[in-house]
Enzyme design. Sequence first.
Site, short mmCIF file in Angstrom:
data_model
loop_
_atom_site.label_atom_id
_atom_site.label_comp_id
_atom_site.label_asym_id
_atom_site.label_seq_id
_atom_site.Cartn_x
_atom_site.Cartn_y
_atom_site.Cartn_z
N ASP A 32 -24.97 -5.05 -31.39
CA ASP A 32 -26.44 -6.18 -30.02
C ASP A 32 -27.10 -7.54 -30.54
O ASP A 32 -26.88 -7.27 -31.91
CB ASP A 32 -27.48 -5.78 -29.42
CG ASP A 32 -27.62 -5.84 -27.92
OD1 ASP A 32 -27.11 -5.33 -27.00
OD2 ASP A 32 -27.94 -7.56 -27.88
N ASN A 88 -27.92 -0.50 -18.60
CA ASN A 88 -28.10 -0.72 -16.97
C ASN A 88 -27.14 -0.85 -15.49
O ASN A 88 -26.30 -1.27 -16.55
CB ASN A 88 -28.52 -2.00 -17.66
CG ASN A 88 -29.80 -1.76 -18.00
OD1 ASN A 88 -30.75 -1.14 -18.37
ND2 ASN A 88 -29.97 -2.72 -19.12
N GLN A 95 -28.96 -4.78 -15.84
CA GLN A 95 -27.24 -5.42 -15.65
C GLN A 95 -27.56 -6.96 -16.37
O GLN A 95 -27.58 -7.80 -15.08
CB GLN A 95 -26.84 -4.81 -15.30
CG GLN A 95 -25.66 -5.16 -15.91
CD GLN A 95 -24.15 -3.94 -14.91
OE1 GLN A 95 -24.62 -3.85 -14.10
NE2 GLN A 95 -23.05 -3.64 -15.72
N HIS A 101 -21.39 -0.53 -19.99
CA HIS A 101 -21.93 -0.37 -22.13
C HIS A 101 -22.95 0.14 -22.12
O HIS A 101 -24.13 0.21 -20.67
CB HIS A 101 -22.08 -2.00 -22.83
CG HIS A 101 -22.79 -2.58 -21.43
ND1 HIS A 101 -22.69 -4.01 -20.48
CD2 HIS A 101 -24.45 -3.00 -21.59
CE1 HIS A 101 -23.55 -4.20 -20.16
NE2 HIS A 101 -24.93 -3.95 -20.65
#
Length: 141
Positions: A32, A88, A95, A101
């Site tokens: 990330d 999420n 989200q 994801h």
Amino acid sequence: MKKEDCIFCKIAGGEIPSKTLYEDDRFRVILDLGPAARGHALILPKEHAENLYELPEETAAAVMVLAKRMAAVMRDRLNCDGLNLIQNNGEAAGQTVAHFHMHVIPRYKEDNQKIGWVPRETPPEELEALKEQITFTKTEV
Ligand code: 5GP
Ligand code: ZN
């Protein structure tokens, strides 16, 4: 199928470069860009699905198996003290990228990160009403 203008489709397909930790025919796992903690990774299915509702069940199952394997890698290589899986769905749930994801977030005793919620008081009758509203059987799902 890929979706035009979906950034995670482009990353999953290798069109946009990423720090890839793992790849197979169905998934790409990347770091990330805005990590909650050291080693924060994202599992991206290569097939576009906006969210959990759209995700095929087989893919959903495979995501959890992959997350479990990643959990062992994180523990063994990063020596993390814990791990969160977070996923999420929808803006209301936080989200921000409309391609399913799963967050895999290694946690450390002193990472000073807060991932959680404020527990609310719920009267017993509300719990009972909720139970009535959302109890389901195997044939309903
Ligand atoms: P969400 O809030 O949708 O559950 O999570 C989206 C995540 O994607 C965020 O943690 C954000 O830091 C990450 N992210 C957004 N754009 C990119 C990107 O272009 N590359 C990578 N590696 N991560 C991204
Ligand atoms: Zn996509």
